[in-house]
Design an enzyme around this catalytic site. Structure first.
Site, PDB file in Angstrom:
ATOM      1  N   LYS A 139      37.584  48.865  43.350  1.00 25.42           N
ATOM      2  CA  LYS A 139      37.587  47.902  44.456  1.00 25.42           C
ATOM      3  C   LYS A 139      38.016  48.594  45.752  1.00 25.42           C
ATOM      4  O   LYS A 139      38.583  49.705  45.725  1.00 25.42           O
ATOM      5  CB  LYS A 139      38.562  46.764  44.123  1.00 25.42           C
ATOM      6  CG  LYS A 139      38.197  45.957  42.881  1.00 25.42           C
ATOM      7  CD  LYS A 139      39.224  44.842  42.655  1.00 25.42           C
ATOM      8  CE  LYS A 139      38.853  43.973  41.463  1.00 25.42           C
ATOM      9  NZ  LYS A 139      39.739  42.777  41.379  1.00 25.42           N
ATOM     10  N   TYR A 196      31.788  36.588  40.669  1.00 23.88           N
ATOM     11  CA  TYR A 196      33.016  35.800  40.526  1.00 23.88           C
ATOM     12  C   TYR A 196      32.708  34.306  40.490  1.00 23.88           C
ATOM     13  O   TYR A 196      33.467  33.491  41.027  1.00 23.88           O
ATOM     14  CB  TYR A 196      33.978  36.140  41.672  1.00 23.88           C
ATOM     15  CG  TYR A 196      34.680  37.484  41.501  1.00 23.88           C
ATOM     16  CD1 TYR A 196      35.213  37.888  40.271  1.00 23.88           C
ATOM     17  CD2 TYR A 196      34.837  38.351  42.586  1.00 23.88           C
ATOM     18  CE1 TYR A 196      35.857  39.110  40.124  1.00 23.88           C
ATOM     19  CE2 TYR A 196      35.486  39.578  42.447  1.00 23.88           C
ATOM     20  CZ  TYR A 196      35.996  39.944  41.218  1.00 23.88           C
ATOM     21  OH  TYR A 196      36.656  41.149  41.063  1.00 23.88           O
ATOM     22  N   PHE A 229      41.857  30.746  46.592  1.00 24.98           N
ATOM     23  CA  PHE A 229      41.932  32.145  47.040  1.00 24.98           C
ATOM     24  C   PHE A 229      40.562  32.807  47.134  1.00 24.98           C
ATOM     25  O   PHE A 229      40.471  33.969  47.498  1.00 24.98           O
ATOM     26  CB  PHE A 229      42.854  32.961  46.111  1.00 24.98           C
ATOM     27  CG  PHE A 229      42.414  33.013  44.668  1.00 24.98           C
ATOM     28  CD1 PHE A 229      41.423  33.886  44.239  1.00 24.98           C
ATOM     29  CD2 PHE A 229      43.018  32.178  43.723  1.00 24.98           C
ATOM     30  CE1 PHE A 229      41.020  33.932  42.909  1.00 24.98           C
ATOM     31  CE2 PHE A 229      42.622  32.217  42.388  1.00 24.98           C
ATOM     32  CZ  PHE A 229      41.614  33.105  41.993  1.00 24.98           C
ATOM     33  N   ARG A 253      39.415  47.560  29.245  1.00 24.44           N
ATOM     34  CA  ARG A 253      40.263  46.418  29.652  1.00 24.44           C
ATOM     35  C   ARG A 253      41.734  46.753  29.376  1.00 24.44           C
ATOM     36  O   ARG A 253      42.606  46.453  30.189  1.00 24.44           O
ATOM     37  CB  ARG A 253      39.883  45.162  28.874  1.00 24.44           C
ATOM     38  CG  ARG A 253      38.725  44.386  29.426  1.00 24.44           C
ATOM     39  CD  ARG A 253      38.969  43.740  30.778  1.00 24.44           C
ATOM     40  NE  ARG A 253      39.686  42.486  30.742  1.00 24.44           N
ATOM     41  CZ  ARG A 253      39.696  41.613  31.756  1.00 24.44           C
ATOM     42  NH1 ARG A 253      39.017  41.857  32.879  1.00 24.44           N
ATOM     43  NH2 ARG A 253      40.388  40.514  31.688  1.00 24.44           N
ATOM     44  N   THR A 305      45.865  41.100  35.105  1.00 21.87           N
ATOM     45  CA  THR A 305      45.281  40.852  36.436  1.00 21.87           C
ATOM     46  C   THR A 305      46.276  41.124  37.559  1.00 21.87           C
ATOM     47  O   THR A 305      45.932  41.767  38.551  1.00 21.87           O
ATOM     48  CB  THR A 305      44.775  39.384  36.503  1.00 21.87           C
ATOM     49  OG1 THR A 305      43.845  39.179  35.439  1.00 21.87           O
ATOM     50  CG2 THR A 305      44.101  39.104  37.836  1.00 21.87           C
ATOM     51  N   ARG A 329      46.354  49.116  36.710  1.00 21.07           N
ATOM     52  CA  ARG A 329      47.000  48.138  37.599  1.00 21.07           C
ATOM     53  C   ARG A 329      48.518  48.257  37.540  1.00 21.07           C
ATOM     54  O   ARG A 329      49.201  48.122  38.559  1.00 21.07           O
ATOM     55  CB  ARG A 329      46.535  46.726  37.215  1.00 21.07           C
ATOM     56  CG  ARG A 329      45.070  46.462  37.601  1.00 21.07           C
ATOM     57  CD  ARG A 329      44.562  45.183  36.971  1.00 21.07           C
ATOM     58  NE  ARG A 329      43.239  44.794  37.457  1.00 21.07           N
ATOM     59  CZ  ARG A 329      42.525  43.820  36.933  1.00 21.07           C
ATOM     60  NH1 ARG A 329      43.002  43.128  35.902  1.00 21.07           N
ATOM     61  NH2 ARG A 329      41.328  43.518  37.428  1.00 21.07           N
ATOM     62  N   ASN A 352      44.063  44.590  43.186  1.00 20.56           N
ATOM     63  CA  ASN A 352      44.450  45.166  41.891  1.00 20.56           C
ATOM     64  C   ASN A 352      43.543  46.313  41.433  1.00 20.56           C
ATOM     65  O   ASN A 352      43.356  46.551  40.247  1.00 20.56           O
ATOM     66  CB  ASN A 352      44.582  44.061  40.836  1.00 20.56           C
ATOM     67  CG  ASN A 352      43.304  43.273  40.654  1.00 20.56           C
ATOM     68  OD1 ASN A 352      42.292  43.594  41.268  1.00 20.56           O
ATOM     69  ND2 ASN A 352      43.345  42.256  39.823  1.00 20.56           N
ATOM     70  N   HIS A 400      37.956  46.402  38.831  1.00 18.70           N
ATOM     71  CA  HIS A 400      37.414  45.350  37.973  1.00 18.70           C
ATOM     72  C   HIS A 400      36.940  46.008  36.685  1.00 18.70           C
ATOM     73  O   HIS A 400      36.406  47.120  36.716  1.00 18.70           O
ATOM     74  CB  HIS A 400      36.209  44.667  38.640  1.00 18.70           C
ATOM     75  CG  HIS A 400      35.372  43.878  37.668  1.00 18.70           C
ATOM     76  ND1 HIS A 400      35.709  42.596  37.292  1.00 18.70           N
ATOM     77  CD2 HIS A 400      34.261  44.203  36.947  1.00 18.70           C
ATOM     78  CE1 HIS A 400      34.824  42.163  36.395  1.00 18.70           C
ATOM     79  NE2 HIS A 400      33.938  43.117  36.167  1.00 18.70           N
ATOM     80  N   GLU A 416      26.800  42.212  33.719  1.00 20.72           N
ATOM     81  CA  GLU A 416      27.333  42.866  34.924  1.00 20.72           C
ATOM     82  C   GLU A 416      26.660  44.215  35.183  1.00 20.72           C
ATOM     83  O   GLU A 416      26.404  44.576  36.333  1.00 20.72           O
ATOM     84  CB  GLU A 416      28.860  43.009  34.798  1.00 20.72           C
ATOM     85  CG  GLU A 416      29.553  41.651  34.815  1.00 20.72           C
ATOM     86  CD  GLU A 416      31.059  41.719  34.649  1.00 20.72           C
ATOM     87  OE1 GLU A 416      31.615  42.818  34.448  1.00 20.72           O
ATOM     88  OE2 GLU A 416      31.688  40.640  34.736  1.00 20.72           O
TER      89      GLU A 416
HETATM   90  N1  UDP Z   1      42.352  36.977  41.783  1.00 22.31           N
HETATM   91  C1  UDP Z   1      43.116  36.570  42.869  1.00 22.31           C
HETATM   92  N2  UDP Z   1      44.083  35.609  42.676  1.00 22.31           N
HETATM   93  C2  UDP Z   1      44.301  35.037  41.462  1.00 22.31           C
HETATM   94  C3  UDP Z   1      43.506  35.445  40.361  1.00 22.31           C
HETATM   95  C4  UDP Z   1      42.539  36.418  40.555  1.00 22.31           C
HETATM   96  O1  UDP Z   1      42.932  37.058  43.981  1.00 22.31           O
HETATM   97  O2  UDP Z   1      45.182  34.171  41.341  1.00 22.31           O
HETATM   98  C5  UDP Z   1      41.333  38.023  41.977  1.00 22.31           C
HETATM   99  C6  UDP Z   1      41.803  39.385  41.438  1.00 22.31           C
HETATM  100  O3  UDP Z   1      41.342  40.420  42.323  1.00 22.31           O
HETATM  101  C7  UDP Z   1      41.097  39.452  40.092  1.00 22.31           C
HETATM  102  C8  UDP Z   1      39.773  38.752  40.404  1.00 22.31           C
HETATM  103  O4  UDP Z   1      40.132  37.686  41.278  1.00 22.31           O
HETATM  104  O5  UDP Z   1      40.925  40.775  39.644  1.00 22.31           O
HETATM  105  C9  UDP Z   1      39.048  38.202  39.197  1.00 22.31           C
HETATM  106  O6  UDP Z   1      39.895  37.345  38.500  1.00 22.31           O
HETATM  107  P1  UDP Z   1      39.924  37.318  36.896  1.00 22.31           P
HETATM  108  O7  UDP Z   1      40.710  36.109  36.491  1.00 22.31           O
HETATM  109  O8  UDP Z   1      38.534  37.438  36.374  1.00 22.31           O
HETATM  110  O9  UDP Z   1      40.825  38.596  36.539  1.00 22.31           O
HETATM  111  P2  UDP Z   1      40.436  40.058  35.987  1.00 22.31           P
HETATM  112  O10 UDP Z   1      39.337  39.882  34.972  1.00 22.31           O
HETATM  113  O11 UDP Z   1      39.999  40.899  37.159  1.00 22.31           O
HETATM  114  O12 UDP Z   1      41.710  40.572  35.377  1.00 22.31           O
HETATM  115 MG    MG Z   2      37.557  38.816  35.119  1.00 23.40          MG
END
Ligand code: UDP
Ligand code: MG
Length: 155
Positions: free
Chosen positions: A9, A49, A57, A85, A91, A102, A112, A115, A126
């Site tokens: 990112k 997303y 957000f 993962r 996250t 992270r 973070n 992705h 994806e």
């Molecule tokens: N995100 C955010 N605020 C939140 C949750 C998620 O800004 O409360 C952003 C964060 O950058 C995250 C992305 O949205 O990586 C995608 O969210 P997801 O729940 O899919 O988490 P990930 O799979 O990236 O761990």
């Molecule tokens: Mg995700």
């Protein structure tokens, strides 16, 4: 072997962590099967997303993901989705375990660093979203026999 998608990112690129991130995946034994830089736009991010478009957000997430180009990577390996993962961590960077990307590089729930696809099904979707035909390569690294046992190699 399974393939998964990683996006470095803008938070990873702008903080000059690209080399360290790629290095971790290579050192683990994952095969880089695709790698390129691209500028994301609102259209692709609304797809990527889709599960978050109604969250308060989301506008901030959009801006964060378009703040600079990103690097997209296709990584191949046995159980690559779960392995990547696990290396990515939770996250929210403040809660992610030390030793994860992270956990080691992020203090934020949004900024973070990377992705990573969360299931084999989503990984396929994806990879098709971010790579065109001909941008993912199938080759066998010379060290493959030192990364996997013979039976693992054929998984
Ligand atoms: N995100 C955010 N605020 C939140 C949750 C998620 O800004 O409360 C952003 C964060 O950058 C995250 C992305 O949205 O990586 C995608 O969210 P997801 O729940 O899919 O988490 P990930 O799979 O990236 O761990
Ligand atoms: Mg995700």
């Amino acid at each position: 072997m399974e393939q998964t998608l990683v996006i470095i990112k803008p938070s990873g690129l702008e903080r000059a962590l690209t080399g360290q991130i790629i290095s971790r995946f290579q050192s683990k034994g994952l095969i880089i099967s695709g790698l390129k830089m691209m500028q994301l736009d609102e259209k692709i991010l609304r797809e990527h997303y889709a599960h978050l478009v109604d969250k308060p957000f989301f506008p901030s997430l959009l801006a964060s993901m378009m703040a600079s180009p990103v690097i997209v990577m296709a990584l191949k390996g046995v159980d690559a989705v779960a392995v990547v993962r696990a290396m990515t961590g939770a996250t929210n960077g403040r809660k992610a375990a030390p030793g994860t990307i992270r956990g080691d590089f992020s203090m934020s729930g949004q900024e973070n660093i990377i992705h990573a696809s969360d299931s084999p099904e989503n990984a396929q979707i994806e990879l098709n979203r971010f790579f065109r035909a001909g941008e993912i390569f199938d080759y066998k690294p010379a060290n493959i026999g030192f990364v996997y046992s013979p039976d693992e190699r054929n998984q």
